[in-house]
Design an enzyme around this catalytic site. Structure first.
Site, PDB file in Angstrom:
ATOM      1  N   CYS A   9       0.134  19.321  78.603  1.00 26.56           N
ATOM      2  CA  CYS A   9       0.414  18.028  77.973  1.00 26.56           C
ATOM      3  C   CYS A   9      -0.930  17.469  77.515  1.00 26.56           C
ATOM      4  O   CYS A   9      -1.880  18.211  77.325  1.00 26.56           O
ATOM      5  CB  CYS A   9       1.188  17.086  78.889  1.00 26.56           C
ATOM      6  SG  CYS A   9       0.283  16.482  80.331  1.00 26.56           S
ATOM      7  N   ARG A  15       3.221  14.523  82.514  1.00 26.48           N
ATOM      8  CA  ARG A  15       4.263  15.504  82.215  1.00 26.48           C
ATOM      9  C   ARG A  15       3.979  16.902  82.748  1.00 26.48           C
ATOM     10  O   ARG A  15       4.825  17.500  83.431  1.00 26.48           O
ATOM     11  CB  ARG A  15       4.486  15.568  80.695  1.00 26.48           C
ATOM     12  CG  ARG A  15       4.997  14.262  80.125  1.00 26.48           C
ATOM     13  CD  ARG A  15       5.014  14.263  78.612  1.00 26.48           C
ATOM     14  NE  ARG A  15       3.636  14.244  78.092  1.00 26.48           N
ATOM     15  CZ  ARG A  15       3.327  14.323  76.809  1.00 26.48           C
ATOM     16  NH1 ARG A  15       4.289  14.453  75.909  1.00 26.48           N
ATOM     17  NH2 ARG A  15       2.058  14.278  76.420  1.00 26.48           N
ATOM     18  N   ASP A 118       5.414  11.147  75.815  1.00 21.75           N
ATOM     19  CA  ASP A 118       4.413  10.852  76.828  1.00 21.75           C
ATOM     20  C   ASP A 118       4.704   9.502  77.494  1.00 21.75           C
ATOM     21  O   ASP A 118       4.718   8.470  76.829  1.00 21.75           O
ATOM     22  CB  ASP A 118       3.026  10.817  76.183  1.00 21.75           C
ATOM     23  CG  ASP A 118       1.888  10.824  77.184  1.00 21.75           C
ATOM     24  OD1 ASP A 118       2.157  10.694  78.409  1.00 21.75           O
ATOM     25  OD2 ASP A 118       0.736  10.959  76.747  1.00 21.75           O
TER      26      ASP A 118
END
Length: 148
Positions: A9, A15, A118
């Protein structure tokens, strides 16, 4: 059999750490040998996982307290057999870093046709939404690769 998987990520604190610990737990549960790691394209090097990510994983019996973010590197990219990213732009960035990895970098939501937004500096609801998508993507990958 694919045994070295990297989750990627942006900052490697939200994440990808959640995806890493979820997939590692699934592989262990099904006695599948594998090494799951994570990294970030703009990693907050040395930072721990976001507290909300830690909380969500703890609710699933998984521990992110020892996670420390680190930056993705070409050697890490080349070492992985499969790289799962959260967004299409991340795949492009990795392939630009190491063009030879085309064909082993994919979106975690490839089979469902989605990116994972995100949740950094957002509400718990944003983290829950990201986690739901991560779980959905991982389930689809697990069915394709390990038939679990």
């Amino acid at each position: 059999m694919i045994s070295r998987i990297m989750m990627v990520c942006t900052g490697n604190i939200c994440r990808s750490p959640m995806a890493e610990v979820l997939l590692a737990a699934t592989l262990t549960k099904h006695d599948i040998e594998g090494n799951v790691m994570s990294a970030g394209l703009a990693a907050l090097d040395g930072h721990g996982a976001d507290p909300i990510a830690c909380e969500l994983m703890a609710e699933r019996g998984l521990d992110l307290s020892g996670h420390r973010a680190h930056q993705i590197t070409v050697p890490l990219i080349n070492e992985a057999e499969l790289i799962l990213v959260m967004e299409a732009g991340q795949q492009q960035a990795i392939e630009k870093m190491s063009p030879s990895v085309r064909g082993k970098v994919f979106g975690i939501g490839k089979w469902g046709g989605f990116d994972v937004p995100d949740p950094y500096r957002q509400s718990r609801a944003a983290f829950e939404q990201a986690l739901t998508l991560i779980e959905q993507g991982l389930t689809q990958w697990q069915q394709k690769i390990w038939k679990v």
